[in-house]
Design a protein around this motif. Structure first.
Motif, short mmCIF file in Angstrom:
data_model
loop_
_atom_site.label_atom_id
_atom_site.label_comp_id
_atom_site.label_asym_id
_atom_site.label_seq_id
_atom_site.Cartn_x
_atom_site.Cartn_y
_atom_site.Cartn_z
N THR A 89 -43.75 -39.25 4.12
CA THR A 89 -42.36 -39.67 3.91
C THR A 89 -41.85 -39.31 2.51
O THR A 89 -40.74 -38.81 2.36
CB THR A 89 -42.23 -41.19 4.14
N LYS B 249 -38.86 -36.67 1.88
CA LYS B 249 -37.64 -37.18 1.26
C LYS B 249 -37.25 -36.32 0.06
O LYS B 249 -36.09 -35.95 -0.11
CB LYS B 249 -37.87 -38.63 0.81
N HIS C 220 -32.69 -35.59 4.63
CA HIS C 220 -33.78 -36.47 5.09
C HIS C 220 -33.29 -37.48 6.13
O HIS C 220 -34.02 -37.81 7.05
CB HIS C 220 -34.44 -37.18 3.91
N TYR D 212 -33.53 -35.88 9.39
CA TYR D 212 -34.92 -35.80 9.82
C TYR D 212 -35.38 -37.14 10.39
O TYR D 212 -36.03 -37.19 11.43
CB TYR D 212 -35.84 -35.37 8.66
N GLU D 213 -35.03 -38.23 9.71
CA GLU D 213 -35.41 -39.56 10.19
C GLU D 213 -34.78 -39.85 11.55
O GLU D 213 -35.43 -40.42 12.43
CB GLU D 213 -35.02 -40.64 9.18
N LYS E 123 -27.07 -35.61 10.25
CA LYS E 123 -27.45 -36.44 11.39
C LYS E 123 -26.65 -36.08 12.65
O LYS E 123 -27.17 -36.17 13.76
CB LYS E 123 -27.22 -37.92 11.06
#
Length: 138
Positions: free
Chosen positions: A15, A19, A26, A29-30, A121
């Motif tokens: 992580t 990050k 990031h 990605y999460e 996102k």
């Protein structure tokens, strides 16, 4: 020639590393990792000597659904389809630019590759839609 980041074989992408490397991307990605998990996909990171980088292979049961590599401020997704299965991509509810780019893609051997650069996102929905389609193929 550009190449992916995460080139140290002794530094697995946890992580903290992700990050730092992905920066603002990031969060995307999460969101992808959460969506992949919810879709029953398994993400496994491995260092590949041929490319001298860590890559994430995303699978469903034994089928490879897509590959993920980390670049400066973004991650790249790679799907591989056959001529027979590429037509289904045009019918998916995904960004029209992805469809038109993929429609022009040339086959290499038996495979037609679809690459996506993901920074936000909002792009994750298209990746997960493509992953569901790929999962459904025989």
């Amino acid at each position: 020639m550009e190449r992916p980041l995460l080139n140290d074989p002794n530094l697995p992408p946890d992580t903290v590393v992700l990050k730092k490397t992905l920066g603002r991307s990031h969060a995307a990605y999460e969101a992808l990792a959460a969506g992949a998990s919810g879709a029953g996909l398994e993400m496994s990171w491995r260092y590949y000597n041929d490319g001298k980088a860590w890559l994430c292979k995303v699978t469903h049961k034994k089928k490879t659904v897509f590959w993920l590599s980390v670049w400066d401020g973004l991650f790249k997704i790679g799907f591989h389809f056959t001529e027979k299965t590429r037509t289904g991509v045009a019918e998916l509810d995904i960004d029209a630019n992805i469809k038109s780019t993929f429609a022009r893609a040339q086959a290499v051997g038996k495979l037609v590759s679809l690459g996506l650069d993901v920074r936000k996102k909002s792009q994750v929905r298209d990746v997960l839609t493509l992953a569901e389609y790929k999962k459904s193929l025989k």
